[in-house]
Design a protein around this motif. Structure first.
Motif, PDB file in Angstrom:
ATOM      1  N   ARG A  67       0.825  -1.214   0.000  1.00  0.00           N
ATOM      2  CA  ARG A  67       0.000   0.000   0.000  1.00  0.00           C
ATOM      3  C   ARG A  67       0.862   1.268   0.000  1.00  0.00           C
ATOM      4  O   ARG A  67       1.704   1.460   0.886  1.00  0.00           O
ATOM      5  CB  ARG A  67      -0.964   0.001   1.186  1.00  0.00           C
ATOM      6  N   PRO A  68       0.651   2.169  -0.976  1.00  0.00           N
ATOM      7  CA  PRO A  68       1.375   3.442  -0.996  1.00  0.00           C
ATOM      8  C   PRO A  68       0.662   4.520  -0.183  1.00  0.00           C
ATOM      9  O   PRO A  68       1.232   5.559   0.131  1.00  0.00           O
ATOM     10  CB  PRO A  68       1.394   3.804  -2.475  1.00  0.00           C
ATOM     11  N   GLU A  69      -0.607   4.281   0.123  1.00  0.00           N
ATOM     12  CA  GLU A  69      -1.419   5.152   0.975  1.00  0.00           C
ATOM     13  C   GLU A  69      -2.562   4.290   1.495  1.00  0.00           C
ATOM     14  O   GLU A  69      -2.720   3.146   1.064  1.00  0.00           O
ATOM     15  CB  GLU A  69      -1.901   6.386   0.213  1.00  0.00           C
ATOM     16  N   ASN A  70      -3.352   4.805   2.432  1.00  0.00           N
ATOM     17  CA  ASN A  70      -4.307   3.908   3.084  1.00  0.00           C
ATOM     18  C   ASN A  70      -5.776   4.246   2.845  1.00  0.00           C
ATOM     19  O   ASN A  70      -6.647   3.474   3.233  1.00  0.00           O
ATOM     20  CB  ASN A  70      -4.048   3.856   4.595  1.00  0.00           C
ATOM     21  N   THR A  71      -6.068   5.376   2.204  1.00  0.00           N
ATOM     22  CA  THR A  71      -7.474   5.719   1.986  1.00  0.00           C
ATOM     23  C   THR A  71      -8.164   4.682   1.112  1.00  0.00           C
ATOM     24  O   THR A  71      -9.280   4.236   1.412  1.00  0.00           O
ATOM     25  CB  THR A  71      -7.605   7.120   1.359  1.00  0.00           C
ATOM     26  N   ALA A  72      -7.503   4.263   0.025  1.00  0.00           N
ATOM     27  CA  ALA A  72      -8.121   3.273  -0.866  1.00  0.00           C
ATOM     28  C   ALA A  72      -8.394   1.970  -0.124  1.00  0.00           C
ATOM     29  O   ALA A  72      -9.454   1.351  -0.299  1.00  0.00           O
ATOM     30  CB  ALA A  72      -7.221   3.018  -2.081  1.00  0.00           C
ATOM     31  N   GLY A  73      -7.462   1.536   0.728  1.00  0.00           N
ATOM     32  CA  GLY A  73      -7.658   0.314   1.501  1.00  0.00           C
ATOM     33  C   GLY A  73      -8.792   0.431   2.501  1.00  0.00           C
ATOM     34  O   GLY A  73      -9.572  -0.513   2.698  1.00  0.00           O
ATOM     35  N   VAL A  74      -8.909   1.587   3.140  1.00  0.00           N
ATOM     36  CA  VAL A  74      -9.999   1.804   4.098  1.00  0.00           C
ATOM     37  C   VAL A  74     -11.341   1.822   3.370  1.00  0.00           C
ATOM     38  O   VAL A  74     -12.331   1.256   3.855  1.00  0.00           O
ATOM     39  CB  VAL A  74      -9.778   3.115   4.889  1.00  0.00           C
ATOM     40  N   VAL A  75     -11.381   2.435   2.192  1.00  0.00           N
ATOM     41  CA  VAL A  75     -12.620   2.441   1.402  1.00  0.00           C
ATOM     42  C   VAL A  75     -12.988   1.019   0.993  1.00  0.00           C
ATOM     43  O   VAL A  75     -14.153   0.618   1.059  1.00  0.00           O
ATOM     44  CB  VAL A  75     -12.469   3.351   0.161  1.00  0.00           C
ATOM     45  N   ARG A  76     -11.994   0.226   0.566  1.00  0.00           N
ATOM     46  CA  ARG A  76     -12.249  -1.178   0.211  1.00  0.00           C
ATOM     47  C   ARG A  76     -12.857  -1.930   1.393  1.00  0.00           C
ATOM     48  O   ARG A  76     -13.838  -2.665   1.253  1.00  0.00           O
ATOM     49  CB  ARG A  76     -10.940  -1.824  -0.241  1.00  0.00           C
ATOM     50  N   ALA A  77     -12.285  -1.710   2.607  1.00  0.00           N
ATOM     51  CA  ALA A  77     -12.818  -2.365   3.806  1.00  0.00           C
ATOM     52  C   ALA A  77     -14.231  -1.864   4.127  1.00  0.00           C
ATOM     53  O   ALA A  77     -15.103  -2.642   4.533  1.00  0.00           O
ATOM     54  CB  ALA A  77     -11.881  -2.120   4.991  1.00  0.00           C
ATOM     55  N   TYR A  78     -14.469  -0.571   3.946  1.00  0.00           N
ATOM     56  CA  TYR A  78     -15.787   0.028   4.189  1.00  0.00           C
ATOM     57  C   TYR A  78     -16.851  -0.662   3.322  1.00  0.00           C
ATOM     58  O   TYR A  78     -17.945  -0.994   3.800  1.00  0.00           O
ATOM     59  CB  TYR A  78     -15.715   1.526   3.870  1.00  0.00           C
ATOM     60  N   ILE A  79     -16.501  -0.890   2.050  1.00  0.00           N
ATOM     61  CA  ILE A  79     -17.444  -1.540   1.135  1.00  0.00           C
ATOM     62  C   ILE A  79     -17.598  -3.024   1.477  1.00  0.00           C
ATOM     63  O   ILE A  79     -18.710  -3.549   1.599  1.00  0.00           O
ATOM     64  CB  ILE A  79     -16.961  -1.389  -0.323  1.00  0.00           C
TER      65      ILE A  79
END
Length: 407
Positions: A82-94
């Motif tokens: 992961r180069p940043e974490n917003t995309a990963g958090v959004v993936r987990a949110y979905i």
């Protein structure tokens, strides 16, 4: 000798107390504001970052650590640190159905990120970020809270000379019109732009405004081009949102300035973007940044969900704050009677004190010397203490020495 990889650093015992202090301060502040901690994997499918962060960004084009994990279809078997974490958090949110929860859904995180870039002070290939994300609130009060929490956290950490810069990138409709105007005014200069900006010109012209190439900066400074860049392009709805963000920042007594060149480095931002800067960092003054990304959840397969957040680099923060000193032990047992020393150490630890003893059973003077370096008090146990059933306790700061039957 095998050394740590370039761009990575060991966090040594003399630094770890400061790191723990940073994390503890973040946890207390964010939990107090009703944010719940989330921990996502350090690698995700590469497609998540290509779609989420944007394939016109330097992160995706130049900086990602991407690996093939075998199989016939390369895209389906490609993972990225992961180069940043917003995309990963959004993936987990979905993935975990957080959209069914009552809004707002507030999350915070702390962890390592990875980008392939030239290591420099406060910037490594493995680095750490702290961030927050708020889902489900379109109201500009959410933008103001996120900016406020970023400022408050940095202030609590003792960072000096803080200031906020803000801008609005508008919604997709008004932003597309703005992009077209920028492309039109820059078209005569296309041959003079850097190679990255030539690519950005077609993929995402807004990203050109974030270019650090000196020649590009000079071109953007041309009066005709600057007039377009600084124009009030956002629609009435976006303008109202932006004005209310500023109103709420005023209510919260947060000082800010407006910067029309501020676009941030990721494609998913819309409307509010911001950076928190510190005078202590000189030219590399940004210590935190973020903004609103209302289209990212739906872009990654979820329901349409407004969202806003920020992230900051811990290594850069570490350079700005006063460091915690290693705390001395409460007690160090000085004794050549090993079984008694071991028993006493265990008894003190069971009572909640920090304590240690000399495993090497060296001479009394050597043990006292070590005690003076690492402990506040020495508990001396010799034959006299054993016979008399007492302890001799020496305060290693004042030199005062007492006899006591209990510790």
């Amino acid at each position: 000798m095998i050394k740590a990889q370039r761009g990575t650093k060991d966090i040594l015992p003399e630094d770890i107390l400061t790191w723990q202090h940073i994390e503890k301060t973040a946890r207390e502040l964010f939990q107090n504001a009703n944010y719940k901690e989330i921990r996502t994997p350090i690698f995700e499918g590469t497609e998540l970052f290509k779609r989420g962060v944007g394939d016109s960004t330097d992160i995706v084009n130049k900086e990602m650590y991407t690996f093939s994990v075998g199989g016939v279809n390369k895209d389906e078997n490609s993972i990225t640190l992961r180069p940043e974490n917003t995309a990963g958090v959004v993936r987990a949110y979905i993935e975990h159905g957080f959209s069914r929860l009552s809004a707002p859904v507030k999350l915070w995180y702390f962890g390592p990120m990875f980008r392939y870039e030239r290591p420099q002070k406060g910037r490594q290939r493995q680095f750490h970020q702290i961030g927050i994300e708020m889902f489900g609130v379109e109201n500009p009060s959410a933008d103001a809270e996120v900016i406020s929490l970023a400022m408050k956290f940095l202030s609590k950490m003792g960072v000096l000379g803080l200031s906020a810069e803000i801008n609005s990138l508008g919604c997709p409709k008004c932003r597309d019109e703005y992009k077209a105007r920028i492309k039109e005014v820059l078209k005569p200069y296309l041959g003079e732009l850097c190679e990255d900006c030539k690519v950005r010109y077609d993929k995402n012209p807004l990203r050109m405004l974030d270019c650090k190439d000196e020649n590009c900066i000079k071109i953007f400074d041309d009066e005709k081009i600057k007039n377009v860049i600084l124009s009030d392009f956002i629609c009435e709805e976006c303008k109202e949102h932006y004005e209310n963000v500023k109103k709420y920042l005023d209510v919260l007594n947060i000082s800010y300035s407006e910067n029309k060149m501020l676009v941030r480095g990721l494609d998913y931002y819309n409307r509010t973007v911001f950076e928190i800067k510190s005078d202590a960092l000189g030219s590399q003054s940004a210590v935190a940044g973020g903004g609103r990304y209302d289209g990212l959840v739906s872009m990654l397969g979820g329901e349409k969900t407004p969202a806003v957040g920020f992230a900051l680099g811990v290594e850069r923060l570490f350079e700005l704050i006063k460091h915690k000193e290693i705390q001395k032990l409460d007690y160090f047992i000085v004794s050549n009677i090993q079984d008694v020393a071991i028993e006493t150490v265990q008894m003190l630890r069971d009572k909640g004190f920090s304590a240690d003893f000399d495993f090497q059973n060296r001479k009394f003077a050597k043990q006292m010397e070590k005690a003076g370096k690492i402990a506040n008090k020495a508990v001396i146990i010799g034959e006299d203490e054993i016979k008399g059933k007492y302890y001799t306790v020496k305060n290693l700061t004042t030199g005062e020495q007492i006899k006591t039957e209990t510790l």
